[in-house]
Write a protein that holds these residues in place. Structure first.
Motif, PDB file in Angstrom:
ATOM      1  N   VAL A 433       0.837  -1.197   0.000  1.00  0.00           N
ATOM      2  CA  VAL A 433       0.000   0.000   0.000  1.00  0.00           C
ATOM      3  C   VAL A 433       0.870   1.245   0.000  1.00  0.00           C
ATOM      4  O   VAL A 433       1.907   1.323   0.681  1.00  0.00           O
ATOM      5  N   SER A 434       0.445   2.215  -0.781  1.00  0.00           N
ATOM      6  CA  SER A 434       1.147   3.491  -0.846  1.00  0.00           C
ATOM      7  C   SER A 434       1.017   4.228   0.480  1.00  0.00           C
ATOM      8  O   SER A 434      -0.013   4.152   1.157  1.00  0.00           O
ATOM      9  N   GLU A 435       2.064   4.981   0.831  1.00  0.00           N
ATOM     10  CA  GLU A 435       1.996   5.788   2.049  1.00  0.00           C
ATOM     11  C   GLU A 435       0.997   6.936   1.895  1.00  0.00           C
ATOM     12  O   GLU A 435       0.660   7.609   2.864  1.00  0.00           O
ATOM     13  N   PRO A 467      -0.354 -11.782  -9.111  1.00  0.00           N
ATOM     14  CA  PRO A 467       0.504 -10.604  -9.167  1.00  0.00           C
ATOM     15  C   PRO A 467       0.685  -9.941  -7.801  1.00  0.00           C
ATOM     16  O   PRO A 467      -0.089 -10.174  -6.876  1.00  0.00           O
ATOM     17  N   LYS A 468       1.706  -9.134  -7.718  1.00  0.00           N
ATOM     18  CA  LYS A 468       1.873  -8.240  -6.576  1.00  0.00           C
ATOM     19  C   LYS A 468       0.819  -7.145  -6.722  1.00  0.00           C
ATOM     20  O   LYS A 468       0.683  -6.546  -7.798  1.00  0.00           O
ATOM     21  N   ILE A 469       0.039  -6.933  -5.676  1.00  0.00           N
ATOM     22  CA  ILE A 469      -1.024  -5.924  -5.717  1.00  0.00           C
ATOM     23  C   ILE A 469      -0.531  -4.669  -5.006  1.00  0.00           C
ATOM     24  O   ILE A 469      -0.083  -4.731  -3.853  1.00  0.00           O
ATOM     25  N   VAL A 470      -0.627  -3.535  -5.675  1.00  0.00           N
ATOM     26  CA  VAL A 470      -0.245  -2.261  -5.061  1.00  0.00           C
ATOM     27  C   VAL A 470      -1.476  -1.373  -4.984  1.00  0.00           C
ATOM     28  O   VAL A 470      -2.059  -1.022  -6.020  1.00  0.00           O
ATOM     29  N   ILE A 471      -1.877  -1.055  -3.761  1.00  0.00           N
ATOM     30  CA  ILE A 471      -3.011  -0.148  -3.558  1.00  0.00           C
ATOM     31  C   ILE A 471      -2.451   1.266  -3.511  1.00  0.00           C
ATOM     32  O   ILE A 471      -1.658   1.608  -2.617  1.00  0.00           O
ATOM     33  N   ALA A 472      -2.838   2.076  -4.474  1.00  0.00           N
ATOM     34  CA  ALA A 472      -2.272   3.418  -4.600  1.00  0.00           C
ATOM     35  C   ALA A 472      -3.375   4.467  -4.592  1.00  0.00           C
ATOM     36  O   ALA A 472      -4.554   4.155  -4.784  1.00  0.00           O
ATOM     37  N   SER A 473      -2.970   5.699  -4.388  1.00  0.00           N
ATOM     38  CA  SER A 473      -3.947   6.792  -4.363  1.00  0.00           C
ATOM     39  C   SER A 473      -4.299   7.224  -5.778  1.00  0.00           C
ATOM     40  O   SER A 473      -3.605   6.877  -6.752  1.00  0.00           O
ATOM     41  N   ASN A 474      -5.337   8.003  -5.891  1.00  0.00           N
ATOM     42  CA  ASN A 474      -5.757   8.520  -7.185  1.00  0.00           C
ATOM     43  C   ASN A 474      -4.642   9.372  -7.806  1.00  0.00           C
ATOM     44  O   ASN A 474      -4.375   9.306  -9.005  1.00  0.00           O
ATOM     45  N   ASP A 475      -3.964  10.138  -6.973  1.00  0.00           N
ATOM     46  CA  ASP A 475      -2.870  10.977  -7.452  1.00  0.00           C
ATOM     47  C   ASP A 475      -1.673  10.124  -7.886  1.00  0.00           C
ATOM     48  O   ASP A 475      -1.022  10.426  -8.893  1.00  0.00           O
ATOM     49  N   MET A 485       1.128  -4.256 -14.975  1.00  0.00           N
ATOM     50  CA  MET A 485       2.453  -4.208 -15.598  1.00  0.00           C
ATOM     51  C   MET A 485       2.955  -5.638 -15.802  1.00  0.00           C
ATOM     52  O   MET A 485       3.363  -6.309 -14.848  1.00  0.00           O
ATOM     53  N   ALA A 486       2.927  -6.102 -17.037  1.00  0.00           N
ATOM     54  CA  ALA A 486       3.223  -7.506 -17.336  1.00  0.00           C
ATOM     55  C   ALA A 486       4.673  -7.885 -17.030  1.00  0.00           C
ATOM     56  O   ALA A 486       4.941  -8.984 -16.536  1.00  0.00           O
ATOM     57  N   CYS A 487       5.611  -6.996 -17.301  1.00  0.00           N
ATOM     58  CA  CYS A 487       7.024  -7.329 -17.079  1.00  0.00           C
ATOM     59  C   CYS A 487       7.332  -7.550 -15.606  1.00  0.00           C
ATOM     60  O   CYS A 487       8.187  -8.360 -15.249  1.00  0.00           O
ATOM     61  N   GLU A 488       6.652  -6.811 -14.738  1.00  0.00           N
ATOM     62  CA  GLU A 488       6.890  -6.904 -13.298  1.00  0.00           C
ATOM     63  C   GLU A 488       5.876  -7.796 -12.587  1.00  0.00           C
ATOM     64  O   GLU A 488       6.003  -8.041 -11.389  1.00  0.00           O
ATOM     65  N   ASN A 489       4.872  -8.263 -13.329  1.00  0.00           N
ATOM     66  CA  ASN A 489       3.745  -9.003 -12.737  1.00  0.00           C
ATOM     67  C   ASN A 489       3.207  -8.237 -11.523  1.00  0.00           C
ATOM     68  O   ASN A 489       3.093  -8.755 -10.415  1.00  0.00           O
ATOM     69  N   LYS A 490       2.865  -6.980 -11.797  1.00  0.00           N
ATOM     70  CA  LYS A 490       2.400  -6.074 -10.744  1.00  0.00           C
ATOM     71  C   LYS A 490       1.072  -5.439 -11.165  1.00  0.00           C
ATOM     72  O   LYS A 490       0.944  -4.968 -12.296  1.00  0.00           O
ATOM     73  N   LEU A 491       0.115  -5.469 -10.251  1.00  0.00           N
ATOM     74  CA  LEU A 491      -1.218  -4.908 -10.531  1.00  0.00           C
ATOM     75  C   LEU A 491      -1.468  -3.724  -9.598  1.00  0.00           C
ATOM     76  O   LEU A 491      -1.401  -3.868  -8.379  1.00  0.00           O
ATOM     77  N   TYR A 492      -1.726  -2.575 -10.183  1.00  0.00           N
ATOM     78  CA  TYR A 492      -2.061  -1.377  -9.407  1.00  0.00           C
ATOM     79  C   TYR A 492      -3.574  -1.240  -9.320  1.00  0.00           C
ATOM     80  O   TYR A 492      -4.282  -1.429 -10.324  1.00  0.00           O
ATOM     81  N   ILE A 493      -4.060  -0.915  -8.153  1.00  0.00           N
ATOM     82  CA  ILE A 493      -5.494  -0.686  -7.987  1.00  0.00           C
ATOM     83  C   ILE A 493      -5.706   0.621  -7.229  1.00  0.00           C
ATOM     84  O   ILE A 493      -5.038   0.887  -6.222  1.00  0.00           O
ATOM     85  N   ASN A 494      -6.586   1.440  -7.724  1.00  0.00           N
ATOM     86  CA  ASN A 494      -6.890   2.733  -7.103  1.00  0.00           C
ATOM     87  C   ASN A 494      -7.653   2.497  -5.802  1.00  0.00           C
ATOM     88  O   ASN A 494      -8.645   1.764  -5.784  1.00  0.00           O
ATOM     89  N   SER A 495      -7.202   3.083  -4.718  1.00  0.00           N
ATOM     90  CA  SER A 495      -7.843   2.878  -3.414  1.00  0.00           C
ATOM     91  C   SER A 495      -9.312   3.288  -3.411  1.00  0.00           C
ATOM     92  O   SER A 495     -10.099   2.788  -2.606  1.00  0.00           O
ATOM     93  N   GLU A 496      -9.688   4.195  -4.338  1.00  0.00           N
ATOM     94  CA  GLU A 496     -11.087   4.632  -4.396  1.00  0.00           C
ATOM     95  C   GLU A 496     -12.020   3.477  -4.773  1.00  0.00           C
ATOM     96  O   GLU A 496     -13.203   3.490  -4.418  1.00  0.00           O
ATOM     97  N   THR A 497     -11.502   2.487  -5.495  1.00  0.00           N
ATOM     98  CA  THR A 497     -12.345   1.351  -5.902  1.00  0.00           C
ATOM     99  C   THR A 497     -12.609   0.389  -4.745  1.00  0.00           C
ATOM    100  O   THR A 497     -13.386  -0.554  -4.889  1.00  0.00           O
ATOM    101  N   LEU A 498     -11.974   0.636  -3.600  1.00  0.00           N
ATOM    102  CA  LEU A 498     -12.141  -0.254  -2.441  1.00  0.00           C
ATOM    103  C   LEU A 498     -13.158   0.294  -1.446  1.00  0.00           C
ATOM    104  O   LEU A 498     -13.442  -0.350  -0.440  1.00  0.00           O
ATOM    105  N   HIS A 499     -13.689   1.467  -1.729  1.00  0.00           N
ATOM    106  CA  HIS A 499     -14.818   1.992  -0.949  1.00  0.00           C
ATOM    107  C   HIS A 499     -16.076   1.576  -1.712  1.00  0.00           C
ATOM    108  O   HIS A 499     -16.550   2.305  -2.584  1.00  0.00           O
ATOM    109  N   ARG A 500     -16.578   0.390  -1.406  1.00  0.00           N
ATOM    110  CA  ARG A 500     -17.552  -0.245  -2.291  1.00  0.00           C
ATOM    111  C   ARG A 500     -18.783   0.605  -2.578  1.00  0.00           C
ATOM    112  O   ARG A 500     -19.167   0.795  -3.731  1.00  0.00           O
ATOM    113  N   LYS A 501     -19.411   1.134  -1.543  1.00  0.00           N
ATOM    114  CA  LYS A 501     -20.646   1.898  -1.759  1.00  0.00           C
ATOM    115  C   LYS A 501     -20.396   3.154  -2.588  1.00  0.00           C
ATOM    116  O   LYS A 501     -21.165   3.493  -3.491  1.00  0.00           O
ATOM    117  N   ALA A 502     -19.302   3.848  -2.265  1.00  0.00           N
ATOM    118  CA  ALA A 502     -18.970   5.061  -3.014  1.00  0.00           C
ATOM    119  C   ALA A 502     -18.633   4.727  -4.469  1.00  0.00           C
ATOM    120  O   ALA A 502     -19.019   5.459  -5.400  1.00  0.00           O
TER     121      ALA A 502
END
Length: 600
Positions: A433-435, A467-475, A485-502
């Motif tokens: 997770v991003s700081e 993949p390695k999952i990285v939860i990052a901010s919108n910014d 990112m296929a070369c790194e087998n890394k998946l970025y996900i925007n933290s906003e998508t984890l607030h389900r109702k919003a």
């Protein structure tokens, strides 16, 4: 937020749940015994029963409100989930108790509303039982008093011309009144018979008035004694049988549901649980729909085995202690899954004798089924098979590594953002997770839920390659919702998508997305991951991102061309797919198409 501490060892479901229920019932019966004695004492002192009952409710209120049920529900749910109940904090117990007090059945009632209704039912059962007994006592007493009042001054009974006070023919009728009033109390019957025989003997022998008067008094005393015993018995029946039934019904049913809540919460978070087996309770005395759930093979996975999103509801009926049992990956071939619910029900019914078919279908339902109608319309207690929901939100705490890692995200436009990440130590998967993100336990639970669901939808067998999952901010992601990112087998996900109702609310604002399911973004990126893994399996590791991109675009161009050739309108997939088609990103078009198909 709940601290989840997994139990090292647990008793079997049936044993533990039955033990918890037994403990509750034993406590209730112990208090009921005291309440019975207290109520009998008040009534024998001459207090009216409504007033006496008010006193009982003041002194033994928990008989009617069942306060021990709430903490017991928490204990049951915790055990089913795999938590040692004793390690829960006061705050955790309170939160779980609030969740388990919510609505869950078709009545739409909360636990408080149900318990209020139970208290009213118990009091009603006691009042009606005592009223009925007093009515019987009155009839019985009046019968005896009529004999006394009918005795004339000349020593003869006006009703029978001086013969036996109660004739041999009338004696059975009189004793029948005794039997009705006393609940067939043999001692009361014997005592009254002795007194009546004494009166008859004195009357036949011309006994003086005083002797007969004394004998009549004996009869009335015997009647009164019988009345008191009958009331005592009625009090015991009202509390120890009728009220106990009401108390034990809600106790067993609510405890079974709490246990199911705990199991379902655990099942949803454990990707290794691929299916669920429905098991009959060892305390299942009546043949009913539960037998079908346990023995019919409705999805081709084996008798009583169901996909995680197609479960019979629990409890199936009041007093039901049947249970779910986890089926771990490797124990069943999920490739064999197919919907054969109606056929499986028909096969099970055909295996039964007619008498048992009638038990579960009813006579009219049996006739309709024999005429070719669908058994699901007539099966007693059938409520369909569906994805089970838990009232519990069991969130793991978020514990981060001390060490930070510098991450660089490059957007499709080439913009690079650098930020620090920490590994989530308490995550099921390799999640960082991003700081710049304040990761809450509920968000961690949501990302785990999404990954688990994607694993099911994509039929992922080898979880080691996830993949390695990285939860990052919108910014951090330059407003992107996700990226792989296929070369790194890394998946970025925007933290906003984890607030389900919003996020669900946001998706409703989109004009034409591939889906409005909040799983959409994670699934989109996981499909990219799956494409990359297939490439690696065939050609080896991805070292040149441009080379891989050209390959995957060319591969999916064939699929898009085939869709268009068959008259498919890409615009129907999503606005994003339509836009990507004009940019020749056929990999994105087909990814959107698959998202749409999987989540429709």
């Amino acid at each position: 937020m709940l601290l989840v501490i997994m139990a090292v060892a647990m008793m079997t479901t049936t044993d533990r749940l039955a033990q918890l229920i037994k403990k509750l019932n034993k406590s209730w019966r112990r208090d009921a015994k005291k309440a019975i004695a207290y109520l009998q004492r008040l009534l024998s002192s001459g207090m009216k029963f409504e007033e006496a009952l008010d006193n009982v409710q003041r002194h033994y209120g928990k008989l009617f409100t069942l306060p021990e049920l709430r903490p017991a529900l928490v204990e049951a749910a915790a055990c089913a989930y795999g938590i040692v109940p004793s390690v829960l904090t006061t705050a955790q117990v309170k939160l779980m108790g609030e969740q388990l007090a919510g609505k869950w059945d078709e009545s739409g009632m909360t636990l408080s509303e149900k318990l209020h209704g139970v208290g009213v039912k118990m009091r009603g059962a006691i009042v009606s039982t005592l009223q009925e007994q007093m009515r019987r006592n009155k009839t019985w007493t009046e019968a005896a008093r009529a004999l006394y009042d009918g005795y004339g001054e000349d020593g003869q009974n006006v009703y029978n011309g001086g013969k036996d006070i109660i004739s041999r023919q009338d004696l059975p009728k009189y004793l029948q009144k005794v039997r009705l009033a006393t609940g067939n109390d043999l001692q009361a019957l014997a005592e009254q018979r002795q007194v009546i025989e004494k009166i008859n003997r004195l009357a036949r022998n011309g006994a003086p008035n005083k002797a007969l008067q004394a004998a009549y008094n004996e009869l009335l005393e015997a009647v009164q004694k019988g009345n008191e015993k009958a009331i005592e018995k009625a009090v015991e029946v009202a509390i120890n049988e009728k009220s106990r039934y009401v108390a034990e019904r809600i106790t067993r049913t609510e405890m079974a549901r709490a246990w199911a809540d705990g199991f379902i919460a655990k099942m949803k978070k454990d990707a290794d649980i691929v299916a669920v087996k429905f098991k009959l309770s060892s305390r299942h005395p009546v043949f009913d729909i539960c037998d079908m759930y346990a023995k019919a093979d409705m999805y081709g996975l084996g008798a009583g085995i169901y996909p995680k999103d197609k479960l019979p509801p629990l409890p199936v009926h009041p007093h039901c202690l049947c249970r779910y049992v986890e089926v771990i990956e490797g124990e069943v071939d999920m490739q064999q899954q197919r919907d054969q619910v109606r056929a499986a029900g028909d096969k099970w019914l055909n295996s039964l004798p007619e008498s048992r078919r009638a038990l579960v279908l009813g006579r009219k339902g049996l006739k309709a089924w024999e005429d070719g109608k669908d058994w699901r319309k007539y099966m007693r207690g059938y409520a369909g098979l569906r994805e089970a929901e838990s009232r519990l939100q069991m969130y793991k705490p978020v514990e981060l590594s001390e060490k930070t890692i510098t991450d660089k995200y490059q957007s499709p436009k080439g913009t690079i953002k650098e930020f620090q990440t920490r590994k989530v130590e308490t995550a099921t998967y390799d999640i960082h997770v991003s700081e710049n993100v304040n990761l809450k336990p509920k968000m961690l639970a949501e990302v785990n839920r999404q990954i688990n669901k994607c694993i099911d939808l994509l039929d992922v067998r080898n979880k080691e390659e996830l993949p390695k999952i990285v939860i990052a901010s919108n910014d951090d992601l330059n407003d992107a919702l996700g990226s792989y990112m296929a070369c790194e087998n890394k998946l970025y996900i925007n933290s906003e998508t984890l607030h389900r109702k919003a996020y669900e609310k946001y998706l409703t604002t989109l004009e034409n997305p591939a889906s409005r399911n909040p799983l959409m973004t994670m699934l989109h990126e996981m499909i990219h991951w799956q494409d990359a893994r297939k490439y690696v399996a065939e050609f080896g590791e991805i070292t040149n991102p441009r080379e891989y991109l050209e390959y995957i675009i060319a591969k999916h161009k064939k699929n898009v061309d085939e869709l268009v050739k068959n008259g498919y309108n890409i615009k129907k997939v999503s606005d994003y797919a339509f836009d990507m088609a004009f940019k020749f990103r056929y990999d994105e078009v087909m990814t959107e198409y698959r998202v749409m198909r999987l989540l429709r």
